[in-house]
Design a protein around this motif. Structure first.
Motif, PDB file in Angstrom:
ATOM      1  N   ASP A 160       0.874  -1.162   0.000  1.00 11.76           N
ATOM      2  CA  ASP A 160       0.000   0.000   0.000  1.00 11.76           C
ATOM      3  C   ASP A 160       0.915   1.217   0.000  1.00 11.76           C
ATOM      4  N   ASN A 161       1.130   1.798  -1.166  1.00 16.95           N
ATOM      5  CA  ASN A 161       2.116   2.867  -1.312  1.00 16.95           C
ATOM      6  C   ASN A 161       1.810   4.100  -0.478  1.00 16.95           C
ATOM      7  N   ASN A 164       2.685   3.272   3.129  1.00 12.73           N
ATOM      8  CA  ASN A 164       4.127   3.094   3.267  1.00 12.73           C
ATOM      9  C   ASN A 164       4.869   4.419   3.211  1.00 12.73           C
ATOM     10  N   GLN A 165       4.424   5.351   2.391  1.00 10.95           N
ATOM     11  CA  GLN A 165       5.054   6.666   2.358  1.00 10.95           C
ATOM     12  C   GLN A 165       4.883   7.360   3.705  1.00 10.95           C
TER      13      GLN A 165
END
Length: 186
Positions: A160-161, A164-165
């Motif tokens: 899940d970008n 995660n960011q």
């Protein structure tokens, strides 16, 4: 892609992992369930009984590689791996924090032959007092956010970008304000 510049590193192979655990005299850990798994193709044989016990290098490897019996497969395995690593660190700190400089030097010399690292021997000696004085409440072991799915007969992890960011900014950029974090929220 997490886009984090790595300054220094320690790489440990599976055999190095076994050797490190053996070199420190094993790690006491509670195996969460009976583990029985055989894979002749990988020459992987896991046979552990549930309960609190001293795990040598071979048994520790079995513990951290097991996933077949967990409801969530790899995700549950990651939880066990994280718990084991934290417990190993805690026991190392407890066992070696009162040792003499010569004993710590010998331990580092032994362990340095079992890993690949960007640290020189003198840097490892320099950082040893800090590592052995670590507050275990400040140790975080994280995994990337996402979901595990079976597709076409294989197990895959889909990150899940956005989450995660946020994780990266929160833990690896401590000077970023809450307002800056709003940019990565969904």
């Amino acid at each position: 892609v997490v886009d984090i510049e790595i300054d220094d590193y320690v790489i440990i192979t599976t055999s190095g992992f076994r050797d490190v655990i053996d070199a420190i005299g094993g790690v006491y850990y509670t195996v969460p369930e009976d583990m029985d798994y055989d894979d002749d193709l990988q020459d992987l044989h896991i046979h552990l009984k549930a309960g609190y016990q001293l795990l040598d290098g071979s048994k520790a490897e079995q513990l951290v590689r097991f996933r077949d019996g967990y409801d969530l497969g790899d995700l549950d395995r990651i939880q066990v791996q994280s718990g084991f690593i934290k417990e190993a660190i805690r026991q190392i700190v407890e066992k070696y924090s009162s040792d003499s400089d010569e004993e710590i030097r010998n331990l580092i010399a032994t362990l340095s032959n079992m890993v690949t690292t960007s640290f020189s021997f003198s840097e490892m000696l320099k950082y040893a007092p800090y590592i052995l004085g670590i507050d275990m409440n400040s140790v975080n072991i994280m995994r990337l956010e996402g979901s595990a799915e079976y597709r076409g007969g294989g197990s895959y992890f889909f990150p899940d970008n956005v989450k995660n960011q946020k994780l990266i900014f929160e833990y690896f950029s401590p000077d970023i304000s809450e307002a800056d974090l709003s940019e990565v929220r969904a």
